[in-house]
Design a protein around this motif. Structure first.
Motif, PDB file in Angstrom:
ATOM      1  N   LYS A 113     100.853  70.853  20.617  1.00  0.00           N
ATOM      2  CA  LYS A 113     100.057  70.253  19.539  1.00  0.00           C
ATOM      3  C   LYS A 113      99.808  68.763  19.785  1.00  0.00           C
ATOM      4  CE  LYS A 113     100.496  69.251  14.577  1.00  0.00           C
ATOM      5  NZ  LYS A 113     101.037  67.876  14.651  1.00  0.00           N
ATOM      6  N   ASP A 114     100.837  68.025  20.151  1.00  0.00           N
ATOM      7  CA  ASP A 114     100.684  66.575  20.358  1.00  0.00           C
ATOM      8  C   ASP A 114      99.759  66.273  21.531  1.00  0.00           C
ATOM      9  OD1 ASP A 114     102.363  66.106  18.239  1.00  0.00           O
ATOM     10  OD2 ASP A 114     104.159  65.841  19.469  1.00  0.00           O
ATOM     11  N   ALA A 115      99.851  67.074  22.587  1.00  0.00           N
ATOM     12  CA  ALA A 115      98.981  66.859  23.747  1.00  0.00           C
ATOM     13  C   ALA A 115      97.521  67.114  23.386  1.00  0.00           C
ATOM     14  CB  ALA A 115      99.410  67.770  24.897  1.00  0.00           C
ATOM     15  N   VAL A 116      97.273  68.161  22.594  1.00  0.00           N
ATOM     16  CA  VAL A 116      95.901  68.467  22.173  1.00  0.00           C
ATOM     17  C   VAL A 116      95.362  67.345  21.300  1.00  0.00           C
ATOM     18  CG1 VAL A 116      94.480  70.036  20.792  1.00  0.00           C
ATOM     19  CG2 VAL A 116      96.191  70.963  22.365  1.00  0.00           C
ATOM     20  N   GLU A 117      96.171  66.859  20.362  1.00  0.00           N
ATOM     21  CA  GLU A 117      95.732  65.764  19.497  1.00  0.00           C
ATOM     22  C   GLU A 117      95.471  64.498  20.310  1.00  0.00           C
ATOM     23  OE1 GLU A 117      98.627  65.301  16.435  1.00  0.00           O
ATOM     24  OE2 GLU A 117      97.961  67.085  15.322  1.00  0.00           O
ATOM     25  N   GLY A 118      96.208  64.326  21.412  1.00  0.00           N
ATOM     26  CA  GLY A 118      96.008  63.158  22.260  1.00  0.00           C
ATOM     27  C   GLY A 118      94.636  63.131  22.917  1.00  0.00           C
ATOM     28  N   LEU A 119      94.010  64.304  23.046  1.00  0.00           N
ATOM     29  CA  LEU A 119      92.679  64.373  23.643  1.00  0.00           C
ATOM     30  C   LEU A 119      91.607  63.814  22.717  1.00  0.00           C
ATOM     31  CD1 LEU A 119      92.870  67.995  25.120  1.00  0.00           C
ATOM     32  CD2 LEU A 119      93.019  65.842  26.399  1.00  0.00           C
ATOM     33  N   TYR A 120      91.947  63.652  21.446  1.00  0.00           N
ATOM     34  CA  TYR A 120      90.973  63.228  20.445  1.00  0.00           C
ATOM     35  C   TYR A 120      90.359  61.863  20.790  1.00  0.00           C
ATOM     36  CZ  TYR A 120      88.981  62.633  15.787  1.00  0.00           C
ATOM     37  OH  TYR A 120      88.118  62.462  14.741  1.00  0.00           O
ATOM     38  N   ALA A 121      91.160  60.979  21.364  1.00  0.00           N
ATOM     39  CA  ALA A 121      90.667  59.644  21.691  1.00  0.00           C
ATOM     40  C   ALA A 121      90.046  59.562  23.080  1.00  0.00           C
ATOM     41  CB  ALA A 121      91.811  58.629  21.588  1.00  0.00           C
ATOM     42  N   ASN A 122      90.061  60.677  23.823  1.00  0.00           N
ATOM     43  CA  ASN A 122      89.527  60.696  25.186  1.00  0.00           C
ATOM     44  C   ASN A 122      88.069  61.156  25.148  1.00  0.00           C
ATOM     45  OD1 ASN A 122      88.849  61.216  27.867  1.00  0.00           O
ATOM     46  ND2 ASN A 122      90.901  61.921  28.393  1.00  0.00           N
ATOM     47  N   THR A 123      87.144  60.206  25.080  1.00  0.00           N
ATOM     48  CA  THR A 123      85.731  60.577  24.942  1.00  0.00           C
ATOM     49  C   THR A 123      85.161  61.165  26.233  1.00  0.00           C
ATOM     50  OG1 THR A 123      85.144  58.251  25.378  1.00  0.00           O
ATOM     51  CG2 THR A 123      85.246  58.957  23.072  1.00  0.00           C
ATOM     52  N   PHE A 124      85.798  60.925  27.368  1.00  0.00           N
ATOM     53  CA  PHE A 124      85.387  61.600  28.602  1.00  0.00           C
ATOM     54  C   PHE A 124      85.605  63.116  28.448  1.00  0.00           C
ATOM     55  CE2 PHE A 124      86.179  57.340  30.323  1.00  0.00           C
ATOM     56  CZ  PHE A 124      85.057  57.164  31.114  1.00  0.00           C
ATOM     57  N   PHE A 125      86.785  63.476  27.944  1.00  0.00           N
ATOM     58  CA  PHE A 125      87.091  64.891  27.728  1.00  0.00           C
ATOM     59  C   PHE A 125      86.152  65.497  26.691  1.00  0.00           C
ATOM     60  CE2 PHE A 125      89.078  68.386  25.507  1.00  0.00           C
ATOM     61  CZ  PHE A 125      89.601  69.160  26.526  1.00  0.00           C
ATOM     62  N   VAL A 126      85.925  64.764  25.602  1.00  0.00           N
ATOM     63  CA  VAL A 126      85.058  65.259  24.532  1.00  0.00           C
ATOM     64  C   VAL A 126      83.652  65.530  25.062  1.00  0.00           C
ATOM     65  CG1 VAL A 126      83.914  64.646  22.359  1.00  0.00           C
ATOM     66  CG2 VAL A 126      86.362  64.184  22.664  1.00  0.00           C
ATOM     67  N   GLY A 127      83.127  64.620  25.871  1.00  0.00           N
ATOM     68  CA  GLY A 127      81.803  64.814  26.445  1.00  0.00           C
ATOM     69  C   GLY A 127      81.745  66.054  27.324  1.00  0.00           C
ATOM     70  N   GLY A 128      82.765  66.236  28.163  1.00  0.00           N
ATOM     71  CA  GLY A 128      82.806  67.410  29.019  1.00  0.00           C
ATOM     72  C   GLY A 128      82.935  68.699  28.217  1.00  0.00           C
ATOM     73  N   ALA A 129      83.723  68.656  27.139  1.00  0.00           N
ATOM     74  CA  ALA A 129      83.905  69.841  26.304  1.00  0.00           C
ATOM     75  C   ALA A 129      82.601  70.213  25.590  1.00  0.00           C
ATOM     76  CB  ALA A 129      85.011  69.593  25.275  1.00  0.00           C
ATOM     77  N   LEU A 130      81.817  69.233  25.203  1.00  0.00           N
ATOM     78  CA  LEU A 130      80.515  69.520  24.584  1.00  0.00           C
ATOM     79  C   LEU A 130      79.590  70.230  25.577  1.00  0.00           C
ATOM     80  CD1 LEU A 130      79.895  66.274  22.508  1.00  0.00           C
ATOM     81  CD2 LEU A 130      80.032  68.598  21.593  1.00  0.00           C
ATOM     82  N   LEU A 131      79.672  69.847  26.848  1.00  0.00           N
ATOM     83  CA  LEU A 131      78.878  70.519  27.872  1.00  0.00           C
ATOM     84  C   LEU A 131      79.294  71.990  27.992  1.00  0.00           C
ATOM     85  CD1 LEU A 131      78.842  67.757  30.649  1.00  0.00           C
ATOM     86  CD2 LEU A 131      77.022  68.289  29.024  1.00  0.00           C
ATOM     87  N   VAL A 132      80.606  72.241  27.919  1.00  0.00           N
ATOM     88  CA  VAL A 132      81.114  73.616  27.975  1.00  0.00           C
ATOM     89  C   VAL A 132      80.641  74.408  26.750  1.00  0.00           C
ATOM     90  CG1 VAL A 132      83.202  75.043  27.912  1.00  0.00           C
ATOM     91  CG2 VAL A 132      83.117  73.013  29.373  1.00  0.00           C
ATOM     92  N   THR A 133      80.679  73.779  25.574  1.00  0.00           N
ATOM     93  CA  THR A 133      80.198  74.437  24.358  1.00  0.00           C
ATOM     94  C   THR A 133      78.734  74.847  24.515  1.00  0.00           C
ATOM     95  OG1 THR A 133      81.745  73.277  22.895  1.00  0.00           O
ATOM     96  CG2 THR A 133      79.730  74.126  21.893  1.00  0.00           C
ATOM     97  N   GLY A 134      77.943  73.973  25.130  1.00  0.00           N
ATOM     98  CA  GLY A 134      76.536  74.295  25.372  1.00  0.00           C
ATOM     99  C   GLY A 134      76.374  75.526  26.238  1.00  0.00           C
ATOM    100  N   LEU A 135      77.207  75.656  27.266  1.00  0.00           N
ATOM    101  CA  LEU A 135      77.142  76.834  28.131  1.00  0.00           C
ATOM    102  C   LEU A 135      77.460  78.112  27.362  1.00  0.00           C
ATOM    103  CD1 LEU A 135      78.868  75.567  31.413  1.00  0.00           C
ATOM    104  CD2 LEU A 135      76.467  76.237  31.140  1.00  0.00           C
ATOM    105  N   LEU A 136      78.484  78.060  26.506  1.00  0.00           N
ATOM    106  CA  LEU A 136      78.851  79.222  25.705  1.00  0.00           C
ATOM    107  C   LEU A 136      77.679  79.679  24.842  1.00  0.00           C
ATOM    108  CD1 LEU A 136      82.435  78.331  24.419  1.00  0.00           C
ATOM    109  CD2 LEU A 136      81.819  80.331  25.774  1.00  0.00           C
ATOM    110  N   LEU A 137      77.048  78.721  24.163  1.00  0.00           N
ATOM    111  CA  LEU A 137      75.946  79.055  23.265  1.00  0.00           C
ATOM    112  C   LEU A 137      74.749  79.587  24.034  1.00  0.00           C
ATOM    113  CD1 LEU A 137      76.194  75.951  20.903  1.00  0.00           C
ATOM    114  CD2 LEU A 137      76.953  78.284  20.421  1.00  0.00           C
TER     115      LEU A 137
END
Length: 290
Positions: A113-137
């Protein structure tokens, strides 16, 4: 200004929670990249509180389903107490079982849980995850329409959708986008995929709030000066969330989730670019790099 930020973040949460574009990702961008945080509060705690507002929107939009499941829960207890068996399980009772099964994979996240919450401030990760979300859709939009509903979906189907929800605890991975897509991949009828995804959010959001409130209490409690901002944000999330649910229902009928894929790709690419420029101190108006 804090109240204005609360209002803006509440609207972002309500819109992005149900549209398949990741509310946590957009809140992270707004708070960590654009400086729209609520001064004095923990971003993750405020994010979880905003989910209470969207939870209220789910209750309003799906009250008939929720009421029937509550009644069916007590009927089930009565049947067990009276040792009665039913030849055919009512749809609401099957829906309860599917939601319970779909919630179980979330327990896999507790140890990290703490490691996942730590990703919240990592906008590099967030940007990459949005790209993955786009692929899913994008791929979800190209699937053949399924026919499964609460009468025919299996426990395995629910578990797989639940695994998608567990992955979507990472910021930038849309919870609604992931669960709707996984449902469609398992052959769910589109309207049922949307309904199941939103009903599945109820135990997930309640559990997240209980854990976060416990952490805040152990850390010394809530600053009462922040309560007006919290309440405004929650109310804004509830109203905008309800309107978003109505929009997603319309989109589900037409099967046009792929349109959101292009938005996620654009948002993800812009987030990564801005994160790079921030790291290089090339855009002074952005928050300084951590």
């Amino acid at each position: 200004m804090t109240l204005l930020n609360s209002l803006i973040l509440g609207i972002i949460q309500g819109v992005a929670e149900f549209l398949p574009i990741s509310s946590s990702g957009h809140l992270s961008i707004a708070q960590n990249l654009l400086g729209l945080g609520v001064e004095g509060t923990d971003d993750v705690f405020f994010d979880v509180l905003l989910h209470l507002g969207t939870l209220g929107a789910v209750f309003v939009a799906y009250w008939q389903d929720i009421k029937e499941m509550i009644l069916e829960f007590f009927r089930t207890i009565g049947d067990l107490a009276g040792r009665r068996t039913m030849e055919k399980v009512p749809p609401a009772r099957r829906l309860i079982l599917l939601i319970v099964a779909g919630t179980l994979p979330l327990f896999l996240i507790l140890p990290i849980k703490d490691a996942v919450e730590g990703l919240y401030a990592n906008t590099f990760f967030v940007g990459g995850a949005l790209l993955v979300t786009g692929l899913l859709l994008y791929f979800c939009d190209r699937l053949r329409k399924g026919r499964k509903n609460e009468r025919s979906a299996s426990i395995v189907d629910a578990l797989i959708v639940g695994l998608g929800q567990a992955v979507a605890t990472c910021p930038g991975i849309s919870r609604s986008g992931m669960t709707i897509s996984m449902g469609c991949f398992r052959g769910f009828e589109r309207r049922f995929a949307v309904r199941f995804a939103f009903l599945l959010s109820i135990p997930a959001v309640l559990g997240a709030n209980i854990l976060q409130i416990k952490d805040v209490v152990e850390a010394g409690g809530i600053d009462v000066k922040l309560i007006p901002g919290y309440l405004l944000g929650v109310a804004a999330a509830a109203v905008s969330g309800y309107l978003s649910i109505r929009l997603v229902r319309m989109v589900a009928d037409k099967g046009k989730f792929g349109a959101f894929a292009y938005y996620c790709w654009a948002a993800g690419a812009i987030t990564v670019i801005l994160s790079v420029l921030r790291a290089l101190n090339m855009l002074p108006w952005l928050n300084p790099a951590a």
